[in-house]
Write an enzyme that holds these catalytic residues in place. Structure first.
Site, short mmCIF file in Angstrom:
data_model
loop_
_atom_site.label_atom_id
_atom_site.label_comp_id
_atom_site.label_asym_id
_atom_site.label_seq_id
_atom_site.Cartn_x
_atom_site.Cartn_y
_atom_site.Cartn_z
N ASP A 192 0.81 -1.22 0.00
CA ASP A 192 0.00 0.00 0.00
C ASP A 192 0.85 1.27 0.00
O ASP A 192 0.48 2.28 -0.60
CB ASP A 192 -1.01 0.01 1.15
CG ASP A 192 -0.42 -0.33 2.50
OD1 ASP A 192 0.81 -0.32 2.65
OD2 ASP A 192 -1.21 -0.62 3.43
N THR B 215 -2.01 3.23 10.07
CA THR B 215 -1.61 2.40 11.21
C THR B 215 -0.12 2.56 11.46
O THR B 215 0.33 2.63 12.61
CB THR B 215 -1.95 0.92 10.93
OG1 THR B 215 -3.35 0.80 10.68
CG2 THR B 215 -1.56 0.05 12.09
#
Length: 473
Positions: A237, A259
């Site tokens: 990602d 995160t």
């Protein structure tokens, strides 16, 4: 010409499916599916429920086909390092979560055969105890590699479920610790040294390559055309997010903030100096052969896990209210090291922060607002330090910081990162990962052309960033 594509973007806490419209002067996204994702604890450890995750992906693709019948391709990205073991195309048990504490044993097993300095010279990766190479060492000791015939990283597994193909996309494979940092091919000699069977590792594909077309039952379930291809994108990602980071001028550093906070610069070649090794910087593969020279900082995980712990009594925490309260209290005199491994596992995060500070005779936050402010300040300092190091190690003059992802919405974090770094922060786009996914698909389809710089120019013209000027420490 414009093309409609579906971007499957899987994060460690949630996933989404986006429909993108892309062309020379067009870049539009619409979210058509969103779903939670998270670990499941069983007696043997912390796992992912990837079958359930795939079910959500199918639902999202079904929504995409209803929204736009002309979907021309699908691209998949996800978090890194985690994988499934397969035999004969079937998954062997529920894959482990990278935060499971088994990885400590894997570090010992690997470093007994190959010290970190040896690994760094071969794979260019910073030390993280959950890198795939350490996880696989535990699997080997448990005998799992004796029965498995394939290892597929999470986005590659989703592509396998959609098409039947077994491949390894290069940007995500570069996070395993088993890809040669120079050749970007599997390091067979290292596999042999560590006792990892070469048969486990499928052929490498690169962003823009076609992986395969939908299996008949997938086409039936989703309503998409049977000939719809799944196209390799930057399946890590962060690789997709960096594609869509509007670094249109020299001097840009990036922070892909969710995160985790992935903090670094883009380089043409890996940096494998002893100084980079000691600074624990990583060289991960990027789209078009670029290198993502970066440092992993703990990221918003610390804040979200703190809030999750506070909510155990059933009383929800309003994040925006909490951040407003945090902005209203004075910045703490002392902060903690957001890179300390003590903050990796799930659990009582407020107690660990208090323990870290207390053990060093530092003042512990007395309220939730003060705790949230301490977290933000600690992350901002870790980001500022990593940006400074990235510039120094790469011999680049960093003039601005681009924050993308969910962290770009956190105004206090953006402002304090600007203040602590002394550099302007350009916040946005929020959905950089999905945008990068869409852009690589669009280019593979011929709807757009050009270099990464031209793709970023389209992003910059479409999504105007919010600018945070430094105001002093």
């Amino acid at each position: 010409m414009t093309a409609a594509v579906a971007a499957v973007d899987l994060g460690a806490t949630s996933g989404r499916v986006m429909v993108g419209q892309v062309g020379p002067e067009t870049l539009e996204l619409r979210q058509v599916g969103r779903f939670p994702n998270g670990p499941v604890r069983t007696p043997d450890g912390l796992h992912w429920n990837l079958q359930q995750l795939f079910s959500h992906v199918l639902d999202g693709l079904r929504s995409a086909s209803r929204w736009d019948e002309s979907i021309a391709s699908i691209g998949i990205d996800s978090w890194a390092v985690d994988y499934a073991l397969l035999r004969g195309g079937r998954v062997l048990g529920e894959p482990f979560h990278y935060r499971d504490d088994r990885t400590a044993r894997g570090v010992d097993l690997v470093h007994d055969q190959a010290p970190f300095s040896t690994l760094y010279a071969r794979n260019g990766l910073q030390f993280l105890p959950f890198n795939t190479v350490y996880q696989l060492a535990v699997e080997r000791e448990a005998g799992m590699l004796d029965v498995a015939d394939r290892m597929l990283l999470v986005p590659d597994l989703m592509a396998h479920y959609l098409t039947g193909a077994e491949v390894a996309e290069a940007t995500n494979a570069s996070t395993t610790g088993l890809l040669d940092v120079t050749t970007q091919e599997w390091d067979g000699e290292l596999m042999d040294l560590l006792g990892l069977p070469r048969r486990l590792f499928p052929r490498i594909v690169h962003p823009g390559e076609r992986i395969g077309t939908l299996l008949p039952h997938v086409a039936d379930l989703t309503g998409l055309a049977a000939a719809t291809p799944v196209v390799a994108v930057g399946s890590h990602d962060t690789a997709s997010a960096v594609v869509a980071t509007p670094m249109t001028e020299p001097g840009g550093a990036y922070i892909s903030c969710g995160t985790w906070g992935l903090v670094g610069v883009e380089t043409e070649t890996p940096i494998l100096t002893r100084t980079a090794e000691h600074a624990n910087f990583t060289n991960e593969g990027g789209v078009d052969g670029r290198t993502r020279f970066l440092h992993n900082v703990m990221g918003l995980w610390i804040l979200s896990e703190t809030i999750r712990w506070w909510e155990r009594d059933g009383e929800p925490v309003d994040l925006q209210k909490l951040l407003a309260q945090a902005a209203a209290v004075p910045a703490p005199e002392h902060i903690f090291d957001a890179n300390d491994a003590v903050f990796i596992p799930p659990g009582d995060m407020p107690a660990r922060i208090a323990g870290w500070l207390g053990e060093r005779g530092l003042q512990v936050p007395a309220s939730r607002a003060e705790m949230a402010r301490c977290i933000i300040e600690s992350l901002a300092q870790a980001f500022a330090d990593a940006v400074h190091d990235a510039g120094a190690l790469s011999a680049q003059e960093v003039r601005r910081i681009h924050i993308t992802g969910g962290g770009s919405l956190n105004e206090l974090l953006c402002q304090r990162t600007a203040d602590r770094s002394g550099l302007p922060v350009m916040a946005g786009p929020v959905e950089a990962t999905a945008i990068g996914n869409v852009l690589v698909q669009g280019r593979a389809l011929g709807a757009i052309t050009g270099s990464l710089e031209s793709l970023r120019d389209l992003v910059a013209r479409t999504f105007k960033p919010r600018v945070f000027e430094p105001k002093g420490h």
